[in-house]
Design a protein around this motif. Sequence first.
Motif, PDB file in Angstrom:
ATOM      1  N   LEU A 116       0.817  -1.211   0.000  1.00  0.00           N
ATOM      2  CA  LEU A 116       0.000   0.000   0.000  1.00  0.00           C
ATOM      3  C   LEU A 116       0.852   1.262   0.000  1.00  0.00           C
ATOM      4  CD1 LEU A 116      -2.959  -0.751   2.463  1.00  0.00           C
ATOM      5  CD2 LEU A 116      -2.942  -0.834  -0.026  1.00  0.00           C
ATOM      6  N   ALA A 119       2.219   2.161  -3.359  1.00  0.00           N
ATOM      7  CA  ALA A 119       1.155   2.729  -4.197  1.00  0.00           C
ATOM      8  C   ALA A 119       0.878   4.186  -3.806  1.00  0.00           C
ATOM      9  CB  ALA A 119      -0.114   1.895  -4.079  1.00  0.00           C
ATOM     10  N   PRO A 213      -2.633  -2.602  -5.956  1.00  0.00           N
ATOM     11  CA  PRO A 213      -1.641  -1.526  -5.812  1.00  0.00           C
ATOM     12  C   PRO A 213      -0.665  -1.462  -6.994  1.00  0.00           C
ATOM     13  CG  PRO A 213      -1.865  -2.728  -3.758  1.00  0.00           C
ATOM     14  CD  PRO A 213      -2.608  -3.502  -4.786  1.00  0.00           C
TER      15      PRO A 213
END
Length: 315
Positions: A116, A119, A213
């Motif tokens: 995450l 991303a 992601p």
Amino acid sequence: MCSMEPVNRTMVSEFFLKGFSGYPALECLLFPLCSAMYLVTLLGNTAIVAVSMLDARLHTPMYFFLGNLSILDICYTSTFVPLMLVHLLSSRKTISFIGCAIQMCLSLSMGSMECLLLAIMAFDRYLAICQPLMYPVLMSHHLCLLLAGAAWVLCLLKSVTETVIAIRLPFCGHHVVSHFTCEILAVLKLACSDTSISEAFLLVGAILLLPVPLALICLSYVQILATILRVPSTAGHRKAFSTCSAHLSVVLLFYGTVIFMYMKPKSKETHISDEVFTVLYAMVTPMLNPIIYSLRNKEVKEAIRKVWGSRQARR
């Protein structure tokens, strides 16, 4: 069958982490290598966090997220490396049931968080390059805290759920985990009941935290590349590429090793080469992240020189 024999469903107090117990010569080789890599990881990532906090010029969203990545790498390696180093020198390679659950949960959480965070960092670069005039407003300090906090909480909740479902399963027979850490799939192999629910949760989590992601990262960099190519000056090209090259290198390193590990054909039995590669991949990426950012980022190198110079001057 085991599920029909309650007598075999014993309360598990500890697990035996097999690791490299069958290869004492390899253990002797891995101990100094892994110790050195862990030390470099701690020093490098701590330096990135310290420099990001001490140099006011680095109080920007990009370095806020980079600091989070460095803290993440320290936490991730610290979940398994210290115990693994002890086990490399010891004949008793056990971990308590609670310790195994904690290690499993933290490892799952850290791995998910890295997906995450990479991303989010790509999204930050997209806004900085493709929306430069609106960037200070869009990527506010409040939004940075919100994105990082939400990612940490989401990954922790996901990992706690997966861990609780896994450890509530009955374990029968031997309690030997064919791994150097309490990796959830290796632990699930010891369960003597249906593991489909746990595996379904893992599959959903893997889909949400790997392809999704990665797709967002690719989309961000497609937009970034299109914007860079529209910049008329060569100097503008260089500046834009320099701000993205370090992050893109980390993305390629992380996802490249993950894809290689989990997409390559699986044999019925785990080879020792697979185990060694798993150790190195789990340690090399956190170790190289600060090196990549310091070598390929002019601002970080200048900040390190400034902080080091001020410390020397005070002495």
